[in-house]
Design a protein around this motif. Structure first.
Motif, mmCIF file in Angstrom:
data_model
loop_
_atom_site.group_PDB
_atom_site.id
_atom_site.type_symbol
_atom_site.label_atom_id
_atom_site.label_comp_id
_atom_site.label_asym_id
_atom_site.label_seq_id
_atom_site.Cartn_x
_atom_site.Cartn_y
_atom_site.Cartn_z
ATOM 1 N N VAL A 22 0.884 -1.157 0.000
ATOM 2 C CA VAL A 22 0.000 0.000 0.000
ATOM 3 C C VAL A 22 0.920 1.204 0.000
ATOM 4 O O VAL A 22 1.778 1.343 0.871
ATOM 5 C CB VAL A 22 -0.922 0.024 1.226
ATOM 6 N N VAL A 23 0.762 2.061 -1.000
ATOM 7 C CA VAL A 23 1.641 3.208 -1.156
ATOM 8 C C VAL A 23 0.800 4.478 -1.192
ATOM 9 O O VAL A 23 -0.184 4.550 -1.920
ATOM 10 C CB VAL A 23 2.458 3.090 -2.471
ATOM 11 N N ARG A 24 1.184 5.465 -0.405
ATOM 12 C CA ARG A 24 0.510 6.763 -0.432
ATOM 13 C C ARG A 24 1.269 7.647 -1.408
ATOM 14 O O ARG A 24 2.467 7.859 -1.260
ATOM 15 C CB ARG A 24 0.503 7.375 0.952
ATOM 16 N N LEU A 25 0.559 8.149 -2.408
ATOM 17 C CA LEU A 25 1.175 8.983 -3.438
ATOM 18 C C LEU A 25 0.415 10.293 -3.594
ATOM 19 O O LEU A 25 -0.807 10.325 -3.455
ATOM 20 C CB LEU A 25 1.136 8.260 -4.793
ATOM 21 N N PRO A 26 1.128 11.354 -3.952
ATOM 22 C CA PRO A 26 0.428 12.586 -4.310
ATOM 23 C C PRO A 26 -0.328 12.375 -5.625
ATOM 24 O O PRO A 26 0.055 11.527 -6.446
ATOM 25 C CB PRO A 26 1.547 13.618 -4.481
ATOM 26 N N TRP A 27 -1.387 13.142 -5.819
ATOM 27 C CA TRP A 27 -2.193 12.992 -7.027
ATOM 28 C C TRP A 27 -1.366 13.193 -8.298
ATOM 29 O O TRP A 27 -1.636 12.564 -9.322
ATOM 30 C CB TRP A 27 -3.378 13.949 -7.009
ATOM 31 N N ASP A 29 1.640 12.153 -8.860
ATOM 32 C CA ASP A 29 2.288 10.875 -9.179
ATOM 33 C C ASP A 29 1.287 9.862 -9.724
ATOM 34 O O ASP A 29 1.603 9.070 -10.611
ATOM 35 C CB ASP A 29 2.997 10.310 -7.947
ATOM 36 N N VAL A 30 0.062 9.911 -9.180
ATOM 37 C CA VAL A 30 -0.982 9.019 -9.693
ATOM 38 C C VAL A 30 -1.282 9.372 -11.151
ATOM 39 O O VAL A 30 -1.440 8.491 -11.999
ATOM 40 C CB VAL A 30 -2.258 9.101 -8.826
#
Length: 107
Positions: A22-27, A29-30
């Protein structure tokens, strides 16, 4: 990140390893991953998932550049105890399974 949990790893039949994260990314990067998925889909001429785009991106970049092995010493300078005996070749799937078992502590 105080609760560190080792991700589950699975050896695949083709000799690779599958890791679920599970990786938290800024929008931003998405969005870049979405663009990568679009390029990959055009290249493969089929729809692709963000998972496939991430996997493709990781394989196409120089992973582990920070973990380059040290320059090997010439054999003449190595002590006799440091020599490595030749081992019989193992299939990639078995090598991956054993590596994952060592990482998970089940070996």
């Amino acid at each position: 990140m105080n609760d560190r949990i080792s991700p589950q790893m699975t050896a695949t039949p083709d000799g690779e390893a599958e890791i679920s994260l599970v990786v938290r990314l800024p929008w931003e990067d998405v969005a870049k991953l979405g663009q990568e998925a679009g390029r990959l889909a055009a290249q493969m001429q089929r729809p692709v998932t963000l998972d496939e785009a991430v996997s493709n991106r990781l394989r196409s970049t120089a992973l582990g550049a920070h973990a380059k092995p040290a320059v090997a010493q010439p054999a003449a300078m190595m002590p006799p105890s440091a020599s490595v005996s030749s081992l019989p070749a193992r299939p990639p799937a078995e090598q991956a399974r054993q590596a994952i078992d060592r990482i998970n502590g089940t070996a």
